[in-house]
Motif scaffolding. Structure first.
Motif, PDB file in Angstrom:
ATOM      1  N   THR A 230      76.532  45.982  33.439  1.00 15.61           N
ATOM      2  CA  THR A 230      77.866  46.129  32.741  1.00 15.61           C
ATOM      3  C   THR A 230      77.954  47.789  33.041  1.00 15.61           C
ATOM      4  O   THR A 230      79.029  48.257  33.414  1.00 15.61           O
ATOM      5  N   GLY A 231      77.031  48.490  32.989  1.00 10.01           N
ATOM      6  CA  GLY A 231      76.969  49.962  33.370  1.00 10.01           C
ATOM      7  C   GLY A 231      77.628  50.289  34.858  1.00 10.01           C
ATOM      8  O   GLY A 231      78.369  50.988  34.938  1.00 10.01           O
ATOM      9  N   ASN A 232      76.820  49.536  35.562  1.00  7.47           N
ATOM     10  CA  ASN A 232      77.419  49.801  36.894  1.00  7.47           C
ATOM     11  C   ASN A 232      79.037  49.361  37.292  1.00  7.47           C
ATOM     12  O   ASN A 232      79.687  49.911  37.965  1.00  7.47           O
ATOM     13  N   GLN A 233      79.480  48.181  36.523  1.00  4.39           N
ATOM     14  CA  GLN A 233      80.697  47.838  36.654  1.00  4.39           C
ATOM     15  C   GLN A 233      81.565  48.962  36.015  1.00  4.39           C
ATOM     16  O   GLN A 233      82.642  49.277  36.618  1.00  4.39           O
ATOM     17  N   LEU A 234      81.046  49.468  34.759  1.00  3.42           N
ATOM     18  CA  LEU A 234      81.949  50.390  34.206  1.00  3.42           C
ATOM     19  C   LEU A 234      82.101  51.813  35.135  1.00  3.42           C
ATOM     20  O   LEU A 234      83.115  52.263  35.370  1.00  3.42           O
ATOM     21  N   GLU A 235      80.943  52.084  35.827  1.00  6.30           N
ATOM     22  CA  GLU A 235      80.871  53.321  36.427  1.00  6.30           C
ATOM     23  C   GLU A 235      81.800  53.115  37.838  1.00  6.30           C
ATOM     24  O   GLU A 235      82.727  54.022  38.027  1.00  6.30           O
ATOM     25  N   TYR A 236      81.903  51.892  38.212  1.00  2.35           N
ATOM     26  CA  TYR A 236      82.573  51.499  39.572  1.00  2.35           C
ATOM     27  C   TYR A 236      84.251  51.563  39.168  1.00  2.35           C
ATOM     28  O   TYR A 236      84.883  52.017  39.835  1.00  2.35           O
TER      29      TYR A 236
END
Length: 538
Positions: A230-236
């Motif tokens: 989820t953190g990677n998705q939010l960063e993207y």
């Protein structure tokens, strides 16, 4: 040339003729001069220290201090013992010398533990030392990161098993202490995790946990939850929104001016992973897959002898005649064809990894123009003028083309002309005296120092020099004076006051030589003396 004794006697005579105030003033001046000279000499000779190592732990600091004591090198401790300072002229020499001995070690035990081996060590001790050395080396490497001040690495290696199904992978835990308020971004965290995973055989990134001393969990196993994903998705998503926002703002600022356009972008991203397999049949395109043909042809009226096998004589002759008469025009023909057709088929496998933009929403604010007006009281105000509809329509088209507007996707773009709060405030008029005021502040301190120096010279140094000059003249004129009732110089008076003569002229001279010396050194005093002699003779 006067001897030192004569100089001291002259200084003593001058000091006797001074008043108490003059004596105190002279002592103060002498004390200030002597103190300044001592300060300059002591400051110039003071040893300058520079930092040898900083950020040391207690173990490294203790070893470094012990080495400095052995080499008899002066040192100072600062930052509560975490930094060591040595004379500036020896910093690089001492640093290279200690580096040759492996100091500072950076905390923990590294592979230098194997430099000294002892007989009788068991295999368990060897494996334990190897694990300690590996942990220490990893901690030193992680400590080289700019944001990290301290690091600890703990590696858990399970016991090897002869059964593959019972074998467990190794795990690792990393604790870091960050410098000040600095933080590690996602790329740096991933770098530390990959560094530890690559250094330990059989260790994977999923079995590594990274925390800081403040108790924050920086990295954990992906199997424990979807927090990292989820953190990677939010960063993207944030990266896409910031990129589009910068595109819109930089483009509009070229038209409306710097800091006069604001954009906000909201992007809906589809992170679902989709796999599709399709089979397409085309009935029009037929291909022969296999074909089987069977053909039989039998003609009954041939020239070959026919008859009943084993029959001879008349019976055989009768049979031949009967067959010839009855089947002269008979025959046999058979055709059998079998064909298999294959219908064309297309198999398509599609896999979407996600991350596609589902929908965009862009809101843009553009500042208008302002007209300056002055009221009756002389106050300046700005009147807002919105932009024309034609201009707003052009800006709307530019924004849509910049973000890749897609109406079928349901994108929304809104461009509005609104007054900005900072722009509606009139800018203060520049003060013409501001430039001169800054220059005055820049020159104030040098002028103050110059004024103090001039005052010291005028009211301290100059009066003191005048006082010394007047005393010297009185001393020189004390041995030559007019006679009370005769002509010529008072030779007797000179002989009588010879003991009090503190002039720098050498003793043992005649009266004529003294008068000649006086005329050369002080012509005015000699002329005044001659006038007095003439008046006395008259």
């Amino acid at each position: 040339m006067a001897t030192p004794k004569e100089i001291l006697e002259q200084i003593a005579s001058i000091a006797k003729g001074l008043s108490m105030t003059q004596k105190i003033l002279g002592l103060v001046v002498i004390a200030v001069v002597v103190g300044g000279l001592l300060t300059l000499t002591t400051t110039g000779k003071e040893t300058s220290y520079k930092v040898l190592f900083s950020g040391l732990n207690q173990e490294d600091a203790g070893e470094v201090v012990a080495k400095l004591k052995d080499q008899r090198i002066p040192y100072k401790l600062s930052e509560d013992g975490a930094a060591i300072m040595v004379p500036a002229t020896q910093v690089y020499e001492v640093r290279l010398s200690l580096a040759g001995e492996g100091l500072p070690r950076g905390g923990g035990v590294g592979f230098e533990i194997f430099n000294e081996t002892s007989f009788g060590q068991t295999d368990f001790v060897q494996r334990l030392n190897y694990q300690r050395a590996l942990q220490g080396e990893l901690a030193r490497t992680i400590r080289n990161f700019q944001q990290v001040t301290e690091a600890r690495v703990h590696i858990a290696t399970p016991k090897e098993s002869v059964f593959i199904e019972d074998e467990k992978p190794p795990t690792a835990s990393v604790s870091v202490k960050l410098r000040g308020r600095e933080k590690l971004n996602q790329h740096e965290i991933q770098s530390i995790v990959n560094l530890v995973a690559s250094a330990v055989p059989g260790l994977t990134t999923e079995n590594i946990t990274l925390v800081d001393t403040a108790g924050r969990l920086l990295y954990r196993k992906q199997a424990e939850g979807e927090g990292v994903l989820t953190g990677n998705q939010l960063e993207y998503q944030i990266k896409i929104e910031d990129t589009m926002r910068q595109k819109v703002e930089t483009m509009l600022e070229e038209v409306v001016g710097v800091n006069r356009a604001r954009a906000r972008v909201t992007a809906e991203i589809d992170f679902n992973k989709v796999e599709r397999t399709e089979e397409i049949f085309d009935p029009e395109a037929q291909v022969v897959r296999s074909e089987q043909m069977l053909t039989e042809n039998d003609q009954r009226g041939g020239a070959n002898p026919e008859g009943i096998p084993g029959v001879k004589g008349e019976l055989a002759t009768f049979a031949e005649e009967g067959e010839a008469g009855g089947g002269a025009g008979a025959g046999y023909n058979r055709n059998n064809v079998t064909r298999n057709y294959e219908i064309s088929k297309q198999t398509k496998h599609t896999q979407d990894k996600g991350g596609a933009v589902k929908r965009l929403s862009i809101a843009v604010m553009v500042d208008g123009s302002y007209e300056k007006s002055v009221d009756k009281d002389g106050k300046t105000s700005l009147k807002y003028q919105p932009r024309s509809p034609e201009e707003m329509q052009n800006l709307d088209k530019l924004v849509k083309n910049a973000v890749g507007y897609n109406e079928e996707r349901g994108d929304q773009v809104e461009v509005a002309s609104l007054p900005f709060a900072l722009s509606s405030v009139p800018e203060p008029e520049p003060d013409p005296m501001e430039k001169w005021r800054a220059m005055t502040e820049w020159l104030a301190m040098p002028l103050v120092y110059l004024l103090v120096a001039v005052l010291v010279i005028l009211f301290v140094v100059k009066p003191f020099l005048k006082l010394l000059a007047s005393k010297q003249l009185e001393t020189r004129a004390g041995g030559i004076g007019p006679r009370a009732g005769g002509h010529g110089p008072a030779v007797g008076g000179i002989a009588a006051e010879e003991e009090e003569d503190l002039s720098l002229a050498p003793r043992g001279l005649t009266d004529q030589e003294r008068i000649y010396r006086l005329a050369q050194s002080d012509p005015d005093r000699a002329a005044d003396l001659v006038r007095r002699w003439l008046r006395e003779e008259a």
